[in-house]
Design a protein around this motif. Structure first.
Motif, PDB file in Angstrom:
ATOM      1  N   HIS A 182       0.839  -1.199   0.000  1.00  0.00           N
ATOM      2  CA  HIS A 182       0.000   0.000   0.000  1.00  0.00           C
ATOM      3  C   HIS A 182       0.879   1.257   0.000  1.00  0.00           C
ATOM      4  N   LYS A 183       1.904   1.260   0.841  1.00  0.00           N
ATOM      5  CA  LYS A 183       2.818   2.408   0.898  1.00  0.00           C
ATOM      6  C   LYS A 183       3.586   2.555  -0.408  1.00  0.00           C
ATOM      7  N   TRP A 184       4.022   1.446  -0.985  1.00  0.00           N
ATOM      8  CA  TRP A 184       4.751   1.511  -2.259  1.00  0.00           C
ATOM      9  C   TRP A 184       3.877   2.101  -3.349  1.00  0.00           C
ATOM     10  N   MET A 185       2.606   1.692  -3.358  1.00  0.00           N
ATOM     11  CA  MET A 185       1.680   2.255  -4.345  1.00  0.00           C
ATOM     12  C   MET A 185       1.518   3.754  -4.119  1.00  0.00           C
ATOM     13  N   GLY A 186       1.401   4.152  -2.867  1.00  0.00           N
ATOM     14  CA  GLY A 186       1.260   5.579  -2.557  1.00  0.00           C
ATOM     15  C   GLY A 186       2.451   6.387  -3.016  1.00  0.00           C
ATOM     16  N   VAL A 187       3.651   5.900  -2.745  1.00  0.00           N
ATOM     17  CA  VAL A 187       4.862   6.610  -3.183  1.00  0.00           C
ATOM     18  C   VAL A 187       4.913   6.661  -4.703  1.00  0.00           C
ATOM     19  N   THR A 188       4.557   5.566  -5.352  1.00  0.00           N
ATOM     20  CA  THR A 188       4.562   5.531  -6.820  1.00  0.00           C
ATOM     21  C   THR A 188       3.544   6.515  -7.389  1.00  0.00           C
ATOM     22  N   VAL A 189       2.354   6.569  -6.792  1.00  0.00           N
ATOM     23  CA  VAL A 189       1.352   7.541  -7.233  1.00  0.00           C
ATOM     24  C   VAL A 189       1.902   8.955  -7.089  1.00  0.00           C
ATOM     25  N   LEU A 190       2.550   9.233  -5.974  1.00  0.00           N
ATOM     26  CA  LEU A 190       3.119  10.563  -5.746  1.00  0.00           C
ATOM     27  C   LEU A 190       4.170  10.900  -6.804  1.00  0.00           C
ATOM     28  N   LEU A 191       5.041   9.954  -7.112  1.00  0.00           N
ATOM     29  CA  LEU A 191       6.066  10.181  -8.146  1.00  0.00           C
ATOM     30  C   LEU A 191       5.430  10.389  -9.519  1.00  0.00           C
ATOM     31  N   LEU A 192       4.451   9.543  -9.856  1.00  0.00           N
ATOM     32  CA  LEU A 192       3.778   9.680 -11.146  1.00  0.00           C
ATOM     33  C   LEU A 192       2.970  10.983 -11.214  1.00  0.00           C
ATOM     34  N   ALA A 193       2.409  11.404 -10.086  1.00  0.00           N
ATOM     35  CA  ALA A 193       1.672  12.669 -10.049  1.00  0.00           C
ATOM     36  C   ALA A 193       2.602  13.832 -10.378  1.00  0.00           C
ATOM     37  N   ALA A 194       3.809  13.787  -9.848  1.00  0.00           N
ATOM     38  CA  ALA A 194       4.783  14.845 -10.151  1.00  0.00           C
ATOM     39  C   ALA A 194       5.110  14.851 -11.648  1.00  0.00           C
ATOM     40  N   VAL A 195       5.306  13.668 -12.209  1.00  0.00           N
ATOM     41  CA  VAL A 195       5.581  13.567 -13.648  1.00  0.00           C
ATOM     42  C   VAL A 195       4.378  14.082 -14.443  1.00  0.00           C
ATOM     43  N   ARG A 196       3.174  13.732 -14.008  1.00  0.00           N
ATOM     44  CA  ARG A 196       1.957  14.202 -14.697  1.00  0.00           C
ATOM     45  C   ARG A 196       1.872  15.712 -14.715  1.00  0.00           C
ATOM     46  N   VAL A 197       2.151  16.341 -13.587  1.00  0.00           N
ATOM     47  CA  VAL A 197       2.076  17.803 -13.514  1.00  0.00           C
ATOM     48  C   VAL A 197       3.115  18.422 -14.449  1.00  0.00           C
ATOM     49  N   LEU A 198       4.312  17.880 -14.441  1.00  0.00           N
ATOM     50  CA  LEU A 198       5.350  18.395 -15.338  1.00  0.00           C
ATOM     51  C   LEU A 198       4.958  18.194 -16.798  1.00  0.00           C
ATOM     52  N   TRP A 199       4.431  17.014 -17.115  1.00  0.00           N
ATOM     53  CA  TRP A 199       4.010  16.729 -18.491  1.00  0.00           C
ATOM     54  C   TRP A 199       2.878  17.667 -18.912  1.00  0.00           C
ATOM     55  N   ARG A 200       1.922  17.819 -18.035  1.00  0.00           N
ATOM     56  CA  ARG A 200       0.772  18.677 -18.367  1.00  0.00           C
ATOM     57  C   ARG A 200       1.187  20.136 -18.516  1.00  0.00           C
ATOM     58  N   GLY A 201       2.164  20.553 -17.733  1.00  0.00           N
ATOM     59  CA  GLY A 201       2.670  21.921 -17.859  1.00  0.00           C
ATOM     60  C   GLY A 201       3.327  22.175 -19.207  1.00  0.00           C
ATOM     61  N   ALA A 202       3.947  21.148 -19.746  1.00  0.00           N
ATOM     62  CA  ALA A 202       4.641  21.278 -21.030  1.00  0.00           C
ATOM     63  C   ALA A 202       3.767  20.879 -22.216  1.00  0.00           C
ATOM     64  N   ASN A 203       2.664  20.186 -21.965  1.00  0.00           N
ATOM     65  CA  ASN A 203       1.790  19.681 -23.028  1.00  0.00           C
ATOM     66  C   ASN A 203       0.339  19.973 -22.656  1.00  0.00           C
ATOM     67  N   LYS A 204      -0.185  21.008 -23.218  1.00  0.00           N
ATOM     68  CA  LYS A 204      -1.566  21.410 -22.909  1.00  0.00           C
ATOM     69  C   LYS A 204      -2.537  20.289 -23.264  1.00  0.00           C
ATOM     70  N   PRO A 205      -3.544  20.075 -22.413  1.00  0.00           N
ATOM     71  CA  PRO A 205      -4.560  19.073 -22.754  1.00  0.00           C
ATOM     72  C   PRO A 205      -5.407  19.587 -23.919  1.00  0.00           C
ATOM     73  N   PRO A 206      -6.069  18.681 -24.611  1.00  0.00           N
ATOM     74  CA  PRO A 206      -6.928  19.134 -25.711  1.00  0.00           C
ATOM     75  C   PRO A 206      -8.069  19.998 -25.178  1.00  0.00           C
ATOM     76  N   PRO A 207      -8.539  20.920 -25.977  1.00  0.00           N
ATOM     77  CA  PRO A 207      -9.656  21.758 -25.511  1.00  0.00           C
ATOM     78  C   PRO A 207     -10.934  20.935 -25.375  1.00  0.00           C
ATOM     79  N   HIS A 208     -11.832  21.447 -24.572  1.00  0.00           N
ATOM     80  CA  HIS A 208     -13.139  20.801 -24.458  1.00  0.00           C
ATOM     81  C   HIS A 208     -13.840  20.871 -25.810  1.00  0.00           C
ATOM     82  N   PRO A 209     -14.657  19.868 -26.125  1.00  0.00           N
ATOM     83  CA  PRO A 209     -15.419  19.945 -27.375  1.00  0.00           C
ATOM     84  C   PRO A 209     -16.303  21.192 -27.394  1.00  0.00           C
ATOM     85  N   ALA A 210     -16.458  21.785 -28.566  1.00  0.00           N
ATOM     86  CA  ALA A 210     -17.281  22.995 -28.702  1.00  0.00           C
ATOM     87  C   ALA A 210     -18.728  22.729 -28.283  1.00  0.00           C
ATOM     88  N   SER A 211     -19.171  21.483 -28.423  1.00  0.00           N
ATOM     89  CA  SER A 211     -20.555  21.127 -28.078  1.00  0.00           C
ATOM     90  C   SER A 211     -20.786  21.023 -26.572  1.00  0.00           C
TER      91      SER A 211
END
Length: 174
Positions: A46-75
């Protein structure tokens, strides 16, 4: 319709799988009576999963900062776009707050976190029974709030897929 990048999809699904697995493992491990080898193993996982989630969350934030998500559909109605943005922000807060609160709870209980059984994560403070009780409660309630947010997020994705049929879910599917 624009899609998320393959890296964003990979990070999303890895975090999703780990969060769900850690949630159900957490429910299972706390129900095991006594102090058993199985319970100790589950707590470590459980702790290993938590640490891994935390590490992946940091990578996600960095990735998202450098790569904008697609815009919401116009509809998509404006209120739904705003709700989606707020939900995503809440989920990002939870993928940091839940593992951090678990780490604080473990530290307050004077139990080391040894990631993958190899690297001990340093304790930031000396634990006490009062802090243990506080962080246990914080970790529990953050986890329950995150579970509710995940259920709402999945429900919204399924609504878009099966009721609105607007392709929103396909943007995150590999």
């Amino acid at each position: 319709m624009e899609r998320y990048t393959k890296t964003a999809m990979l990070l999303h699904w890895l975090v999703a799988i780990l969060v769900i697995a850690a949630f159900f493992l957490g429910l299972t491990m706390v129900d095991i009576k006594g102090f058993t080898p199985t319970k100790l193993k589950y707590y470590s996982w459980h702790k290993w999963m938590g640490v891994t989630v935390l590490l992946l969350a940091a990578v996600r934030v960095l990735w998202r900062g450098a790569n904008k998500p697609p815009p919401h559909p116009a509809s998509l109605p404006r209120w739904q776009a705003r709700a989606a943005d707020l939900m995503h922000a809440a989920l990002y807060v939870f993928i940091f707050a839940v593992p951090l609160s678990g780490y604080l709870y473990t530290t307050a209980a004077n139990v080391p976190v040894v990631y993958l059984g190899l690297w001990q994560i340093p304790a930031l403070f000396e634990g006490t029974p009062e802090l243990k009780a506080l962080f246990k409660s914080v970790h529990y309630w953050l986890t329950m709030a995150m579970a509710a947010a995940v259920v709402a997020h999945v429900g919204a994705a399924l609504k878009h897929q099966f009721i609105d049929r607007d392709g929103v879910l396909k943007r995150m599917l590999p």
